[in-house]
Design a protein around this motif. Structure first.
Motif, mmCIF file in Angstrom:
data_model
loop_
_atom_site.group_PDB
_atom_site.id
_atom_site.type_symbol
_atom_site.label_atom_id
_atom_site.label_comp_id
_atom_site.label_asym_id
_atom_site.label_seq_id
_atom_site.Cartn_x
_atom_site.Cartn_y
_atom_site.Cartn_z
ATOM 1 N N SER A 20 -52.780 -33.196 -20.028
ATOM 2 C CA SER A 20 -51.883 -34.081 -19.430
ATOM 3 C C SER A 20 -50.820 -34.352 -20.116
ATOM 4 C CB SER A 20 -53.007 -35.292 -19.196
ATOM 5 O OG SER A 20 -51.894 -36.484 -19.014
ATOM 6 N N SER A 21 -49.600 -34.414 -19.663
ATOM 7 C CA SER A 21 -48.230 -34.743 -20.268
ATOM 8 C C SER A 21 -48.269 -36.301 -20.759
ATOM 9 C CB SER A 21 -47.101 -34.161 -19.565
ATOM 10 O OG SER A 21 -46.987 -34.443 -18.345
ATOM 11 N N ASP A 30 -61.635 -37.870 -33.454
ATOM 12 C CA ASP A 30 -60.160 -37.998 -32.877
ATOM 13 C C ASP A 30 -59.769 -39.150 -33.709
ATOM 14 O OD1 ASP A 30 -57.749 -38.090 -31.848
ATOM 15 O OD2 ASP A 30 -58.559 -37.907 -29.947
ATOM 16 N N SER A 60 -50.688 -24.647 -28.891
ATOM 17 C CA SER A 60 -50.103 -25.295 -28.108
ATOM 18 C C SER A 60 -51.277 -25.776 -26.890
ATOM 19 C CB SER A 60 -49.202 -24.420 -27.160
ATOM 20 O OG SER A 60 -48.586 -25.360 -26.094
ATOM 21 N N GLY A 67 -50.420 -34.581 -31.033
ATOM 22 C CA GLY A 67 -51.053 -33.674 -30.090
ATOM 23 C C GLY A 67 -52.759 -33.735 -30.531
ATOM 24 N N ASP A 112 -50.490 -37.208 -37.625
ATOM 25 C CA ASP A 112 -49.453 -38.288 -37.263
ATOM 26 C C ASP A 112 -49.291 -38.817 -35.944
ATOM 27 O OD1 ASP A 112 -48.686 -39.631 -39.686
ATOM 28 O OD2 ASP A 112 -46.346 -38.872 -39.474
ATOM 29 N N SER A 118 -54.871 -34.235 -27.300
ATOM 30 C CA SER A 118 -54.712 -32.841 -26.306
ATOM 31 C C SER A 118 -55.304 -31.737 -26.539
ATOM 32 C CB SER A 118 -53.244 -32.964 -26.050
ATOM 33 O OG SER A 118 -52.565 -33.812 -25.729
HETATM 34 N N1 LIG Z 1 -45.336 -29.618 -24.811
HETATM 35 C C1 LIG Z 1 -46.390 -30.097 -25.469
HETATM 36 N N2 LIG Z 1 -46.748 -31.213 -25.278
HETATM 37 C C2 LIG Z 1 -47.876 -31.705 -26.081
HETATM 38 C C3 LIG Z 1 -48.762 -30.655 -26.658
HETATM 39 N N3 LIG Z 1 -49.714 -31.487 -27.293
HETATM 40 C C4 LIG Z 1 -49.574 -32.770 -26.839
HETATM 41 N N4 LIG Z 1 -48.529 -32.871 -26.177
HETATM 42 C C5 LIG Z 1 -47.950 -34.109 -25.644
HETATM 43 O O1 LIG Z 1 -47.573 -34.785 -26.570
HETATM 44 C C6 LIG Z 1 -47.884 -36.167 -26.308
HETATM 45 C C7 LIG Z 1 -49.063 -37.059 -27.525
HETATM 46 O O2 LIG Z 1 -50.173 -36.044 -27.337
HETATM 47 P P1 LIG Z 1 -51.747 -36.759 -27.830
HETATM 48 O O3 LIG Z 1 -52.584 -35.635 -27.641
HETATM 49 O O4 LIG Z 1 -51.922 -37.919 -27.005
HETATM 50 O O5 LIG Z 1 -51.229 -37.013 -29.460
HETATM 51 P P2 LIG Z 1 -52.380 -37.701 -30.316
HETATM 52 O O6 LIG Z 1 -51.829 -36.821 -31.724
HETATM 53 O O7 LIG Z 1 -53.582 -37.717 -29.855
HETATM 54 O O8 LIG Z 1 -51.763 -39.256 -30.826
HETATM 55 P P3 LIG Z 1 -52.220 -40.546 -31.127
HETATM 56 O O9 LIG Z 1 -53.396 -40.754 -30.357
HETATM 57 O O10 LIG Z 1 -50.915 -41.643 -31.233
HETATM 58 O O11 LIG Z 1 -52.652 -40.240 -32.733
HETATM 59 C C8 LIG Z 1 -48.547 -36.249 -25.085
HETATM 60 O O12 LIG Z 1 -47.572 -36.597 -24.112
HETATM 61 C C9 LIG Z 1 -48.993 -34.805 -24.843
HETATM 62 O O13 LIG Z 1 -48.927 -34.543 -23.515
HETATM 63 C C10 LIG Z 1 -48.235 -29.388 -26.755
HETATM 64 O O14 LIG Z 1 -48.786 -28.492 -27.371
HETATM 65 N N5 LIG Z 1 -47.080 -29.182 -26.103
#
Ligand SMILES: Nc1nc2c(ncn2[C@@H]2O[C@H](COP(=O)(O)OP(=O)(O)OP(=O)(O)O)[C@@H](O)[C@H]2O)c(=O)[nH]1
Length: 211
Positions: free
Chosen positions: A35-36, A65, A159, A21, A17, A24
């Motif tokens: 990056s946050s 991805d 994480s 992450g 979904d 990330s």
């Molecule tokens: N605390 C924490 N934040 C995370 C972690 N992984 C990702 N994030 C944060 O979660 C948010 C979404 O991360 P993304 O990696 O962009 O998520 P995604 O699943 O690729 O999202 P979509 O491209 O919308 O499908 C970002 O602000 C990240 O920094 C984690 O392991 N821990």
């Protein structure tokens, strides 16, 4: 005399979904950074990880991805094509993303299968475990059972932020690659005895290199 050089290219999917992450995890795995700042993926993004599997073999992992919003779109069939394995990611702090895992798995299984009709191997990643483990606490030991019932090869806490995932994730990548290898052998109709022998060698190499 130089050992023969073998190269394998495997396509792996990373799905789940919105905001769980996926990007990330891939960034951490391929570029060792985090990056946050959140920027939603549009459609699909790609990354390449090259593994020196053994002195003669290079494995190229092409990581796809796929944007979380694609669960509601029609493009997933196109993106899934010819993938050899997949990671389905959920966010341990958001139960709804765990509930969506089965929807992603069903979507994948309905659109992609091996020539023998079996589903491709999928590993489940419980991400953001640095932020608490609400979903895991509520499911506790049932996660193993969940994987069994829904056909996942296994599951790992990860994480992307604290890098906690690396050891376990590397292991799961190896696990997936082993499974991929098995599927590859099946596809090429090698005899079972041969495929068991090769698989055994891969397991030994994987364990040895992992220590
Ligand atoms: N605390 C924490 N934040 C995370 C972690 N992984 C990702 N994030 C944060 O979660 C948010 C979404 O991360 P993304 O990696 O962009 O998520 P995604 O699943 O690729 O999202 P979509 O491209 O919308 O499908 C970002 O602000 C990240 O920094 C984690 O392991 N821990």
């Amino acid at each position: 005399m130089q050992a023969p050089h073998k190269e394998h290219l495997y396509k792996l999917l990373v799905i789940g979904d919105l905001g769980v992450g996926k990007t990330s995890i891939i960034k951490r795995y391929v570029h060792q950074n985090f990056s946050s700042h959140y920027r939603a993926t549009i459609g699909v993004d790609f990354a390449l990880k090259v593994l020196q599997w053994d002195p003669e073999t290079v494995v190229r992992l092409q990581l796809w991805d796929i944007a979380g919003q694609e669960r509601f779109g029609n493009m997933t069939r196109v993106y899934y094509r010819e993938a050899m394995g997949a990671f389905i990611v959920f966010d341990v702090t958001r139960p709804a993303t765990f509930e969506a895992v089965t929807k992603w798995k069903n979507d994948l299984d309905s659109k992609l299968s091996l020539p023998n009709g079996k589903p491709i191997s999928v590993v489940l990643l419980a991400n953001k475990c640095d932020q608490g483990k609400d979903v895991l606490m509520n499911n506790g030991l049932k996660m193993d059972q969940f994987c069994k019932e829904h056909g996942f090869v296994g599951w790992f806490e990860t994480s992307a932020k604290t890098d906690f995932w690396v050891l376990q994730h590397c292991f799961s990548i190896r696990l997936t690659v082993m499974e991929i290898k098995r599927q590859y052998l099946e596809r090429h109709m090698l005899t079972e005895a041969k495929s068991v022998k090769v698989l055994f060698m891969i397991v030994i190499c994987g364990k040895y290199k992992h220590r």
